[in-house]
Every structure is written in C-alpha cells, then in structure tokens.
Design a protein around this motif. Structure first.
Motif, mmCIF file in Angstrom:
data_model
loop_
_atom_site.group_PDB
_atom_site.id
_atom_site.type_symbol
_atom_site.label_atom_id
_atom_site.label_comp_id
_atom_site.label_asym_id
_atom_site.label_seq_id
_atom_site.Cartn_x
_atom_site.Cartn_y
_atom_site.Cartn_z
ATOM 1 N N GLY A 145 8.905 8.381 -0.919
ATOM 2 C CA GLY A 145 9.923 9.604 -1.016
ATOM 3 C C GLY A 145 10.093 10.373 0.131
ATOM 4 O O GLY A 145 10.774 11.539 0.186
ATOM 5 N N ILE A 146 9.705 9.995 1.483
ATOM 6 C CA ILE A 146 9.637 10.789 2.509
ATOM 7 C C ILE A 146 10.079 9.683 3.656
ATOM 8 O O ILE A 146 9.503 9.039 4.103
ATOM 9 N N ASN A 147 11.345 9.900 4.121
ATOM 10 C CA ASN A 147 11.932 9.182 5.092
ATOM 11 C C ASN A 147 12.102 7.705 4.761
ATOM 12 O O ASN A 147 12.108 6.686 5.692
ATOM 13 N N ASP A 148 11.727 7.049 3.286
ATOM 14 C CA ASP A 148 11.836 5.672 3.079
ATOM 15 C C ASP A 148 13.355 5.400 2.515
ATOM 16 O O ASP A 148 14.048 6.194 2.660
ATOM 17 N N ALA A 149 13.243 4.057 2.175
ATOM 18 C CA ALA A 149 14.445 3.627 1.679
ATOM 19 C C ALA A 149 14.217 3.136 0.311
ATOM 20 O O ALA A 149 13.164 2.395 0.094
ATOM 21 N N GLU A 150 15.539 2.209 -0.210
ATOM 22 C CA GLU A 150 15.386 1.771 -1.488
ATOM 23 C C GLU A 150 15.172 0.204 -1.360
ATOM 24 O O GLU A 150 14.785 -0.392 -2.326
ATOM 25 N N ARG A 168 -2.721 17.667 2.455
ATOM 26 C CA ARG A 168 -1.854 18.319 3.288
ATOM 27 C C ARG A 168 -2.094 18.432 4.809
ATOM 28 O O ARG A 168 -2.634 19.316 5.232
ATOM 29 N N PRO A 169 -2.090 17.311 5.224
ATOM 30 C CA PRO A 169 -2.298 17.182 6.846
ATOM 31 C C PRO A 169 -1.390 17.990 7.660
ATOM 32 O O PRO A 169 -0.118 18.202 7.314
ATOM 33 N N ARG A 170 -1.560 18.417 8.764
ATOM 34 C CA ARG A 170 -0.729 19.261 9.705
ATOM 35 C C ARG A 170 0.472 18.301 10.091
ATOM 36 O O ARG A 170 1.473 18.912 10.252
ATOM 37 N N TRP A 171 0.077 17.150 10.633
ATOM 38 C CA TRP A 171 1.208 16.202 11.260
ATOM 39 C C TRP A 171 1.239 14.921 10.447
ATOM 40 O O TRP A 171 0.094 14.454 10.067
ATOM 41 N N LEU A 172 2.225 14.183 10.369
ATOM 42 C CA LEU A 172 2.362 12.912 10.003
ATOM 43 C C LEU A 172 3.483 12.386 10.793
ATOM 44 O O LEU A 172 4.425 12.584 11.030
ATOM 45 N N LEU A 173 2.992 11.062 11.616
ATOM 46 C CA LEU A 173 3.820 10.252 12.527
ATOM 47 C C LEU A 173 4.207 9.164 11.856
ATOM 48 O O LEU A 173 3.153 8.393 11.461
ATOM 49 N N ASN A 180 16.400 8.568 10.500
ATOM 50 C CA ASN A 180 15.886 9.717 9.822
ATOM 51 C C ASN A 180 15.883 11.017 10.730
ATOM 52 O O ASN A 180 15.904 10.770 12.013
ATOM 53 N N PRO A 181 15.808 12.150 10.225
ATOM 54 C CA PRO A 181 15.670 13.365 11.150
ATOM 55 C C PRO A 181 14.425 13.156 11.934
ATOM 56 O O PRO A 181 13.416 12.695 11.854
ATOM 57 N N THR A 182 14.325 13.580 13.166
ATOM 58 C CA THR A 182 13.135 13.433 14.215
ATOM 59 C C THR A 182 11.984 14.412 13.613
ATOM 60 O O THR A 182 10.720 13.855 13.948
ATOM 61 N N MET A 183 12.431 15.431 12.882
ATOM 62 C CA MET A 183 11.497 16.330 12.510
ATOM 63 C C MET A 183 11.721 16.919 11.264
ATOM 64 O O MET A 183 12.804 17.393 11.126
ATOM 65 N N SER A 184 10.945 16.826 10.033
ATOM 66 C CA SER A 184 11.026 17.563 8.916
ATOM 67 C C SER A 184 9.950 18.111 8.269
ATOM 68 O O SER A 184 8.889 17.944 8.918
ATOM 69 N N LYS A 185 9.798 18.702 7.256
ATOM 70 C CA LYS A 185 8.891 19.155 6.699
ATOM 71 C C LYS A 185 8.554 18.927 5.272
ATOM 72 O O LYS A 185 9.545 18.578 4.538
ATOM 73 N N HIS A 186 7.411 18.448 4.834
ATOM 74 C CA HIS A 186 6.993 17.989 3.478
ATOM 75 C C HIS A 186 5.755 19.029 3.037
ATOM 76 O O HIS A 186 4.705 18.932 3.497
ATOM 77 N N GLY A 187 6.332 20.135 2.339
ATOM 78 C CA GLY A 187 5.165 21.113 2.053
ATOM 79 C C GLY A 187 5.011 21.676 3.436
ATOM 80 O O GLY A 187 5.831 22.091 4.363
ATOM 81 N N SER A 188 3.675 21.701 3.706
ATOM 82 C CA SER A 188 3.176 22.311 5.010
ATOM 83 C C SER A 188 2.836 21.171 6.048
ATOM 84 O O SER A 188 2.335 21.623 7.103
ATOM 85 N N THR A 189 3.293 20.088 5.863
ATOM 86 C CA THR A 189 3.016 18.821 6.590
ATOM 87 C C THR A 189 4.229 18.718 7.704
ATOM 88 O O THR A 189 5.341 18.446 7.033
ATOM 89 N N THR A 190 4.152 18.673 8.703
ATOM 90 C CA THR A 190 5.266 18.424 9.698
ATOM 91 C C THR A 190 5.307 16.920 9.925
ATOM 92 O O THR A 190 4.622 16.183 10.198
ATOM 93 N N VAL A 191 6.560 16.336 9.545
ATOM 94 C CA VAL A 191 6.688 15.032 9.690
ATOM 95 C C VAL A 191 7.753 14.685 10.786
ATOM 96 O O VAL A 191 8.622 15.076 11.116
ATOM 97 N N LEU A 192 7.081 13.586 11.816
ATOM 98 C CA LEU A 192 7.810 13.229 12.975
ATOM 99 C C LEU A 192 8.069 12.161 12.631
ATOM 100 O O LEU A 192 7.254 11.008 12.870
ATOM 101 N N TYR A 193 9.464 11.499 12.839
ATOM 102 C CA TYR A 193 9.861 10.189 13.025
ATOM 103 C C TYR A 193 10.263 9.704 14.554
ATOM 104 O O TYR A 193 10.860 10.485 15.144
ATOM 105 N N ILE A 194 9.741 8.458 14.659
ATOM 106 C CA ILE A 194 9.982 7.886 16.034
ATOM 107 C C ILE A 194 10.521 6.774 15.977
ATOM 108 O O ILE A 194 10.300 5.857 15.101
ATOM 109 N N HIS A 195 11.439 6.614 16.726
ATOM 110 C CA HIS A 195 12.106 5.217 16.983
ATOM 111 C C HIS A 195 12.640 5.104 18.576
ATOM 112 O O HIS A 195 13.549 5.574 18.720
ATOM 113 N N GLY A 196 11.728 4.318 19.098
ATOM 114 C CA GLY A 196 11.984 4.055 20.659
ATOM 115 C C GLY A 196 10.803 4.780 21.336
ATOM 116 O O GLY A 196 9.739 4.318 21.269
ATOM 117 N N HIS A 197 10.829 6.084 21.629
ATOM 118 C CA HIS A 197 9.923 6.738 22.246
ATOM 119 C C HIS A 197 10.318 8.294 21.946
ATOM 120 O O HIS A 197 11.218 8.749 21.781
#
Length: 205
Positions: A145-150, A168-173, A180-197
């Motif tokens: 449910g977080i930046n995944d696909a069907e 509720r970790p501070r960050w999820l990479l 996906n967006p490079t940065m988003s929020k899930h509750g208090s967790t900052t979600v960081l998506y990387i493709h490349g660098h």
C-alpha cells in the motif's frame, strides 16, 4: 547522516573519462557517510561501489541479485543471510552517530526461480513481525500500500506495512517499483524512493 543511495538502475550514475561508471565523482562532491545499495545490482556494479571511496559501503539484496557479491567487494550485507527476509541491525558510519535499522531484502515471491531473492508473504510475516522498532527502514521492496503496484512482481510486503504502522520509523528507503514520488509521507514516516541514485541528508527530511 548523509547517504549516497543507489537502487535498481545505473541510468543516473556518472561516468569517468574512460566511459566506465564512476561513483567517486558523487562521493567527492557530496561526502556521504555511507554508500547504501538497495539492490538489483551485480558484481560489475559492486566493483564500482568498491572504487567509490565512500567511508562505509552497506546494502540489501534485491530480488534480481543472483550472486552474493557484497562481501567480496567490502559491502556490509545488512541482512547477512540470503535465506532470511529481514534483520534488525545498526548502521554505524565512521565518526557519526549509529542509527537503528530494519533491513529487508528481496521481494514478494512471484515465480519459482530459486536464484532470485524471493519470499512469500508468510515468510516475511515470520521474519518481520517479531522485530523491534528502528529509526530507519532499508528495504528493496516497499510495504504493502505504499508505492507498490498491483502486478505480482511489485506487490508490497504486508508484514512490513504492519511493522511501519506499529513502530512509525523516521525514514523508509526503498527501490524496486516504478514512477513514484521521490519523497512522500506515511503518517510520521518519511518515505524516500530511489531509482538510480540519490543523495540524502536524513536529518533534513
């Protein structure tokens, strides 16, 4: 803590004068404490990481990592066992404060291939549910449910979603998925998506 994070693709990696990939350009420019791999690379890419000059190399395997290349190239395998979906550990860059980590490798099994790093949702359940809280999640595949696909190959990990909602970790990479967006929020967790660098200052996000 500043991280140079790589995942899934070399499309944004700089090249040297000889045309070979050269991550030392990014290390010299940004001075990260850690070069962190989120997986889906090979021995060729691991050799580039090893030549980067980063003070600490660490990572998790992606589902397409068919070889145990990290130890050979001085990269700390944060899970440490291809048969284990996840591990609670610590990331300790030289001269910097240690950070507690939930490290998760591979993705949800979508085929019978025995060389790829694949686990059933039930195997992720057994590995992740008992693990304690951590500040940082380092995972190849995102939570359900977080930046995944069907499609089956890019389903998120259900146990990881439960763990994130509970602790509720501070960050999820993560990597693995697409567009996906490079940065988003899930509750208090900052979600960081990387493709490349990406270069990340965790204290600032």
């Amino acid at each position: 803590m500043r991280l140079l994070v790589v995942a899934d693709s070399t499309h944004s990696w700089p090249e040297g004068a000889d045309g070979r990939y050269d991550l030392s350009v990014l290390v010299d420019r940004h001075r990260p404490g850690v070069l962190l791999s989120l997986g889906d690379f090979s021995t060729v890419h691991a050799a580039v990481m090893a030549r980067s000059g980063a003070p600490l190399l660490a990572g998790v395997y992606g589902n397409h990592c068919t070889q145990d290349y990290m130890p050979q190239y001085g990269i700390t395998d944060l899970v440490g066992d291809r048969q284990l979906p996840a591990r609670h550990t610590t990331l300790e860059p030289p001269g910097r404060r240690a950070v507690t980590v939930l490290a998760v490798q591979g993705c949800v099994r979508y085929k019978s291939d025995i060389d790829d790093v694949l686990f059933t949702q039930e195997q992720y359940d057994a590995a992740i549910d008992p693990l304690p809280a951590a500040d940082l999640v380092i995972t190849h595949c995102p939570p359900a449910g977080i930046n995944d696909a069907e499609d089956h190959a890019h389903l998120g990990i259900a146990a990881l979603r439960r763990w994130v909602d509970r602790h509720r970790p501070r960050w999820l990479l993560h990597g693995h998925t697409y567009d996906n967006p490079t940065m988003s929020k899930h509750g208090s967790t900052t979600v960081l998506y990387i493709h490349g660098h990406a270069v990340l200052d965790l204290a600032r996000v």
